[in-house]
Design an enzyme around this catalytic site. Sequence first.
Site, PDB file in Angstrom:
ATOM      1  N   GLY A 194       5.181   1.067   4.461  1.00  9.43           N
ATOM      2  CA  GLY A 194       6.515   1.630   4.233  1.00  9.43           C
ATOM      3  C   GLY A 194       7.467   0.714   3.480  1.00  9.43           C
ATOM      4  O   GLY A 194       8.164   1.150   2.561  1.00  9.43           O
ATOM      5  N   SER A 235       3.762  -2.593  10.258  1.00 12.01           N
ATOM      6  CA  SER A 235       5.200  -2.738  10.520  1.00 12.01           C
ATOM      7  C   SER A 235       5.776  -4.082  10.095  1.00 12.01           C
ATOM      8  O   SER A 235       6.674  -4.613  10.758  1.00 12.01           O
ATOM      9  CB  SER A 235       5.508  -2.473  12.002  1.00 12.01           C
ATOM     10  OG  SER A 235       5.212  -1.130  12.321  1.00 12.01           O
ATOM     11  N   GLU A 257      -5.133  -5.013  10.460  1.00 12.62           N
ATOM     12  CA  GLU A 257      -4.053  -4.054  10.700  1.00 12.62           C
ATOM     13  C   GLU A 257      -4.303  -3.314  12.023  1.00 12.62           C
ATOM     14  O   GLU A 257      -5.080  -2.348  12.050  1.00 12.62           O
ATOM     15  CB  GLU A 257      -3.998  -3.025   9.567  1.00 12.62           C
ATOM     16  CG  GLU A 257      -3.730  -3.607   8.207  1.00 12.62           C
ATOM     17  CD  GLU A 257      -3.186  -2.542   7.249  1.00 12.62           C
ATOM     18  OE1 GLU A 257      -2.091  -2.754   6.732  1.00 12.62           O
ATOM     19  OE2 GLU A 257      -3.843  -1.513   7.044  1.00 12.62           O
ATOM     20  N   GLU A 303      -6.648   4.655   8.040  1.00 13.19           N
ATOM     21  CA  GLU A 303      -6.469   6.086   7.759  1.00 13.19           C
ATOM     22  C   GLU A 303      -7.742   6.667   7.144  1.00 13.19           C
ATOM     23  O   GLU A 303      -8.080   7.819   7.377  1.00 13.19           O
ATOM     24  CB  GLU A 303      -5.234   6.283   6.853  1.00 13.19           C
ATOM     25  CG  GLU A 303      -3.950   6.062   7.650  1.00 13.19           C
ATOM     26  CD  GLU A 303      -2.794   5.451   6.879  1.00 13.19           C
ATOM     27  OE1 GLU A 303      -2.791   5.518   5.637  1.00 13.19           O
ATOM     28  OE2 GLU A 303      -1.894   4.877   7.527  1.00 13.19           O
ATOM     29  N   ASN A 343       0.873  -1.175   0.000  1.00 13.05           N
ATOM     30  CA  ASN A 343       0.000   0.000   0.000  1.00 13.05           C
ATOM     31  C   ASN A 343       0.910   1.224   0.000  1.00 13.05           C
ATOM     32  O   ASN A 343       1.528   1.533   1.013  1.00 13.05           O
ATOM     33  CB  ASN A 343      -0.894  -0.036   1.252  1.00 13.05           C
ATOM     34  CG  ASN A 343      -1.714   1.224   1.411  1.00 13.05           C
ATOM     35  OD1 ASN A 343      -1.779   2.063   0.507  1.00 13.05           O
ATOM     36  ND2 ASN A 343      -2.356   1.363   2.561  1.00 13.05           N
ATOM     37  N   TRP A 344       0.985   1.885  -1.128  1.00 15.09           N
ATOM     38  CA  TRP A 344       1.902   3.020  -1.249  1.00 15.09           C
ATOM     39  C   TRP A 344       1.374   4.292  -0.586  1.00 15.09           C
ATOM     40  O   TRP A 344       2.075   5.290  -0.512  1.00 15.09           O
ATOM     41  CB  TRP A 344       2.234   3.269  -2.726  1.00 15.09           C
ATOM     42  CG  TRP A 344       3.380   2.424  -3.213  1.00 15.09           C
ATOM     43  CD1 TRP A 344       3.755   1.209  -2.725  1.00 15.09           C
ATOM     44  CD2 TRP A 344       4.296   2.737  -4.253  1.00 15.09           C
ATOM     45  NE1 TRP A 344       4.850   0.739  -3.407  1.00 15.09           N
ATOM     46  CE2 TRP A 344       5.200   1.657  -4.356  1.00 15.09           C
ATOM     47  CE3 TRP A 344       4.448   3.815  -5.131  1.00 15.09           C
ATOM     48  CZ2 TRP A 344       6.244   1.636  -5.286  1.00 15.09           C
ATOM     49  CZ3 TRP A 344       5.471   3.791  -6.061  1.00 15.09           C
ATOM     50  CH2 TRP A 344       6.370   2.706  -6.131  1.00 15.09           C
ATOM     51  N   LYS A 345       0.103   4.270  -0.173  1.00 14.92           N
ATOM     52  CA  LYS A 345      -0.509   5.459   0.445  1.00 14.92           C
ATOM     53  C   LYS A 345      -0.289   6.681  -0.460  1.00 14.92           C
ATOM     54  O   LYS A 345      -0.275   6.524  -1.681  1.00 14.92           O
ATOM     55  CB  LYS A 345       0.019   5.652   1.865  1.00 14.92           C
ATOM     56  CG  LYS A 345      -0.145   4.361   2.691  1.00 14.92           C
ATOM     57  CD  LYS A 345       0.085   4.512   4.153  1.00 14.92           C
ATOM     58  CE  LYS A 345      -0.091   3.151   4.837  1.00 14.92           C
ATOM     59  NZ  LYS A 345       0.022   3.220   6.280  1.00 14.92           N
ATOM     60  N   HIS A 361      -9.259   1.166   5.046  1.00 11.85           N
ATOM     61  CA  HIS A 361      -7.979   1.349   5.741  1.00 11.85           C
ATOM     62  C   HIS A 361      -8.221   2.262   6.945  1.00 11.85           C
ATOM     63  O   HIS A 361      -9.036   3.182   6.888  1.00 11.85           O
ATOM     64  CB  HIS A 361      -6.940   1.950   4.788  1.00 11.85           C
ATOM     65  CG  HIS A 361      -5.569   1.888   5.378  1.00 11.85           C
ATOM     66  ND1 HIS A 361      -5.131   2.803   6.310  1.00 11.85           N
ATOM     67  CD2 HIS A 361      -4.560   1.013   5.195  1.00 11.85           C
ATOM     68  CE1 HIS A 361      -3.899   2.477   6.671  1.00 11.85           C
ATOM     69  NE2 HIS A 361      -3.526   1.399   6.009  1.00 11.85           N
ATOM     70  N   GLY A 385       3.185   1.807  10.892  1.00 17.37           N
ATOM     71  CA  GLY A 385       4.246   2.805  10.794  1.00 17.37           C
ATOM     72  C   GLY A 385       4.991   3.059  12.094  1.00 17.37           C
ATOM     73  O   GLY A 385       5.735   4.031  12.209  1.00 17.37           O
TER      74      GLY A 385
HETATM   75  P1  13P Z   1       3.385  -0.029   7.586  1.00 22.73           P
HETATM   76  O1  13P Z   1       3.797  -1.331   6.936  1.00 22.73           O
HETATM   77  O2  13P Z   1       4.174   1.139   7.112  1.00 22.73           O
HETATM   78  O3  13P Z   1       3.304  -0.153   9.064  1.00 22.73           O
HETATM   79  O4  13P Z   1       1.869   0.281   7.080  1.00 22.73           O
HETATM   80  C1  13P Z   1       0.920  -0.715   7.137  1.00 22.73           C
HETATM   81  C2  13P Z   1      -0.266  -0.246   6.391  1.00 22.73           C
HETATM   82  O5  13P Z   1      -0.934   0.688   6.792  1.00 22.73           O
HETATM   83  C3  13P Z   1      -0.595  -0.953   5.135  1.00 22.73           C
HETATM   84  O6  13P Z   1      -1.881  -0.672   4.714  1.00 22.73           O
END
Ligand code: 13P
Length: 248
Positions: free
Chosen positions: A233, A211, A165, A97, A11-13, A95, A171
């Site tokens: 990430g 993570s 998640e 977020e 997931n590149w966000k 997600h 993160g």
């Molecule tokens: P990280 O791997 O950066 O913790 O992010 C996880 C995430 O939100 C994937 O959707």
Amino acid sequence: MNKRKNFIAGNWKMNGTLDTISEISKIDKLSEGYEGDIALCLPNTIISKANENISHKKLLIGAQNCHHEESGAYTGDVSAKMLKDAGAKVIIVGHSERRQIYKETNEIISKKAESIINSDLLTIICIGETEEEKNMGLTSTTVCTQLKNSMPSISNETNTVVAYEPIWAIGTGRIPSLKEIEVVHKELRSLVSKIKGIDTANKMRFLYGGSVKPNNARDIFDLTDVDGALIGGASLKSDDFMGIINVC
Ligand code: 13P
């Protein structure tokens, strides 16, 4: 026990511009021999270009959100049908977020997932508890309520993947204990079994996210009810992402 195909999704966000397409091409080339499914969910602006630059043998290009309607007066939004048109094969919904920043509810997430499935695309439905909920012993109640209410009735093992998640692990470099991950995944599969039957539950794929790095991926993937990962990430750089795929 059904053998489920592993699924690793990045997931590149809100990261990535046209000059990062070369990183996607590298992942595409390096992942060709991998037996599971691999997806990169990108910003909408580079989906089409990314598709032009991959071999289409293994890597699925995806998106991170969509509107639940097919078209209409929704300024700034894009539908699942439009993302499919741009080349997306998979779309993430729910997600944390999106749930936290944009106040998306389970009901809206369910509608989005339904529109994705109706566009013949795969959806990844995300769920996860806050640190406060975890500390109050509410992890199971939280994630089961989220899944029950965000998964549309048309979801099945071929059109839906679930990603657990924990919000506090995203993160932060912190992850739940392996036991905790295993317990949550078992509970989620058992919930799906109650809603959709044991056959669907045994075939549906459940990913862990939060993570995940090359150095902790192997232990997580070894867990019986974990079928892969949703990676933030560490999916941005081909070396890290391939490091995770190589241990899967
Ligand atoms: P990280 O791997 O950066 O913790 O992010 C996880 C995430 O939100 C994937 O959707």
